[in-house]
Motif scaffolding. Structure first.
Motif, PDB file in Angstrom:
ATOM      1  N   UNK A 194       0.835  -1.194   0.000  1.00  0.00           N
ATOM      2  CA  UNK A 194       0.000   0.000   0.000  1.00  0.00           C
ATOM      3  C   UNK A 194       0.873   1.248   0.000  1.00  0.00           C
ATOM      4  N   UNK A 195       0.487   2.229  -0.776  1.00  0.00           N
ATOM      5  CA  UNK A 195       1.183   3.513  -0.772  1.00  0.00           C
ATOM      6  C   UNK A 195       0.748   4.239   0.499  1.00  0.00           C
ATOM      7  N   UNK A 196       1.710   4.626   1.335  1.00  0.00           N
ATOM      8  CA  UNK A 196       1.357   5.253   2.614  1.00  0.00           C
ATOM      9  C   UNK A 196       0.445   6.469   2.436  1.00  0.00           C
ATOM     10  N   UNK A 197      -0.660   6.471   3.161  1.00  0.00           N
ATOM     11  CA  UNK A 197      -1.581   7.600   3.181  1.00  0.00           C
ATOM     12  C   UNK A 197      -2.550   7.675   2.009  1.00  0.00           C
ATOM     13  N   UNK A 198      -2.363   6.842   0.986  1.00  0.00           N
ATOM     14  CA  UNK A 198      -3.210   6.941  -0.212  1.00  0.00           C
ATOM     15  C   UNK A 198      -4.667   6.616   0.095  1.00  0.00           C
ATOM     16  N   UNK A 199      -4.911   5.531   0.821  1.00  0.00           N
ATOM     17  CA  UNK A 199      -6.296   5.154   1.126  1.00  0.00           C
ATOM     18  C   UNK A 199      -6.969   6.218   1.977  1.00  0.00           C
ATOM     19  N   UNK A 200      -6.229   6.736   2.941  1.00  0.00           N
ATOM     20  CA  UNK A 200      -6.785   7.756   3.841  1.00  0.00           C
ATOM     21  C   UNK A 200      -7.159   9.019   3.055  1.00  0.00           C
ATOM     22  N   UNK A 201      -6.268   9.473   2.184  1.00  0.00           N
ATOM     23  CA  UNK A 201      -6.537  10.708   1.451  1.00  0.00           C
ATOM     24  C   UNK A 201      -7.699  10.551   0.469  1.00  0.00           C
ATOM     25  N   UNK A 202      -7.961   9.327   0.033  1.00  0.00           N
ATOM     26  CA  UNK A 202      -9.064   9.069  -0.899  1.00  0.00           C
ATOM     27  C   UNK A 202     -10.351   8.641  -0.202  1.00  0.00           C
ATOM     28  N   UNK A 225      -0.413  -9.500  -4.367  1.00  0.00           N
ATOM     29  CA  UNK A 225      -0.479  -9.980  -5.750  1.00  0.00           C
ATOM     30  C   UNK A 225      -0.399  -8.841  -6.767  1.00  0.00           C
ATOM     31  N   UNK A 226      -0.490  -7.605  -6.288  1.00  0.00           N
ATOM     32  CA  UNK A 226      -0.664  -6.451  -7.165  1.00  0.00           C
ATOM     33  C   UNK A 226       0.662  -5.773  -7.492  1.00  0.00           C
ATOM     34  N   UNK A 227       0.914  -5.571  -8.774  1.00  0.00           N
ATOM     35  CA  UNK A 227       2.079  -4.793  -9.198  1.00  0.00           C
ATOM     36  C   UNK A 227       1.772  -3.308  -9.010  1.00  0.00           C
ATOM     37  N   UNK A 228       0.575  -2.891  -9.451  1.00  0.00           N
ATOM     38  CA  UNK A 228       0.167  -1.502  -9.275  1.00  0.00           C
ATOM     39  C   UNK A 228      -1.351  -1.410  -9.289  1.00  0.00           C
ATOM     40  N   UNK A 229      -1.872  -0.573  -8.425  1.00  0.00           N
ATOM     41  CA  UNK A 229      -3.303  -0.263  -8.428  1.00  0.00           C
ATOM     42  C   UNK A 229      -3.429   1.243  -8.308  1.00  0.00           C
ATOM     43  N   UNK A 230      -4.294   1.803  -9.139  1.00  0.00           N
ATOM     44  CA  UNK A 230      -4.483   3.248  -9.061  1.00  0.00           C
ATOM     45  C   UNK A 230      -5.947   3.595  -9.245  1.00  0.00           C
ATOM     46  N   UNK A 231      -6.344   4.635  -8.545  1.00  0.00           N
ATOM     47  CA  UNK A 231      -7.705   5.147  -8.652  1.00  0.00           C
ATOM     48  C   UNK A 231      -7.700   6.229  -9.722  1.00  0.00           C
ATOM     49  N   UNK A 232      -8.477   5.980 -10.766  1.00  0.00           N
ATOM     50  CA  UNK A 232      -8.544   6.913 -11.900  1.00  0.00           C
ATOM     51  C   UNK A 232      -9.431   8.099 -11.546  1.00  0.00           C
ATOM     52  N   UNK A 233      -9.304   9.189 -12.289  1.00  0.00           N
ATOM     53  CA  UNK A 233     -10.145  10.360 -12.015  1.00  0.00           C
ATOM     54  C   UNK A 233     -11.639  10.078 -12.079  1.00  0.00           C
ATOM     55  N   UNK A 234     -12.046   9.079 -12.862  1.00  0.00           N
ATOM     56  CA  UNK A 234     -13.470   8.755 -12.949  1.00  0.00           C
ATOM     57  C   UNK A 234     -13.940   7.873 -11.799  1.00  0.00           C
TER      58      UNK A 234
END
Length: 193
Positions: free
Chosen positions: A111-119, A140-149
């Motif tokens: 997990x990217x530190x603080x990412x879940x909290x800020x979102x 299992x995840x290489x990368x996960x990102x929340x898109x603008x949509x």
């Protein structure tokens, strides 16, 4: 009765300006609220959307309950939304300003530190999205990102990804080779080296 249905009770220009102003206000409010509010609606979000539509109703229609007045407001909303959507499709800078940019929430299984909290995203929501996209855990995840949509895009690590058609075809060819060799051995012939 017919008069109330077809006669617009406030000037048409005022109705259009009211509708555009409320649309712009809601666009700004949703942009401030963040990405999550646009795509992953939970029960609380749905309550807000329903109440919000009631709260802004009078701001859009004013003192007009006519059918034609409602049609003008609806047509204005559709036209403005269509125009904004087309504008954002043509202008990446405007899209960045109005919609935002993607936010990485998982990098290389961590997990990217603080990412879940800020979102305002709960770990269970992230885990659910990972399972939907054929992963088991965050590791299992290489990368996960929340898109603008508001959509969560998950890229699994190479070893965790599902088999492709090429993978299946490669296995089929290998199995055919093994079957041929086994048949040759069973027939008493020596397999070629």
């Amino acid at each position: 009765m017919w008069h109330d249905l077809v006669v617009v009770q406030i000037p048409i220009v005022e109705k259009v300006v009211r509708t555009v102003a409320v649309y712009a206000l809601l666009l700004v409010l949703f942009r401030i609220a963040g990405k999550r509010g646009l795509a992953q609606l939970n029960t609380f979000d749905m309550v807000v959307v329903f109440l919000l539509s009631n709260v802004v109703q009078n701001a859009v229609i004013g003192n007009d309950n006519s059918l034609v007045g409602g049609a003008i407001g609806a047509a204005t909303l559709i036209a403005v939304n269509s125009g904004v959507t087309r504008w954002l499709a043509r202008d990446p800078r405007a899209a960045r300003v109005l919609e935002g940019t993607p936010t990485t929430v998982v990098r290389n299984g961590t997990l990217v530190p603080g990412a879940l909290h800020s979102l305002a995203l709960r770990p269970s929501e992230l885990e659910h999205a990972i399972r939907i996209q054929n992963g088991d855990t965050v590791s299992d995840v290489a990368r996960a990102r929340l898109e603008p949509d508001g959509q969560l895009l998950v890229t699994l690590k190479a070893g965790e990804q599902s088999a492709t058609r090429d993978d299946v075809e490669d296995l089929r060819r290998r199995l055919e080779t093994i079957e041929r060799l086994l048949t040759e051995i069973a027939d008493g012939r020596r397999p070629p080296r």
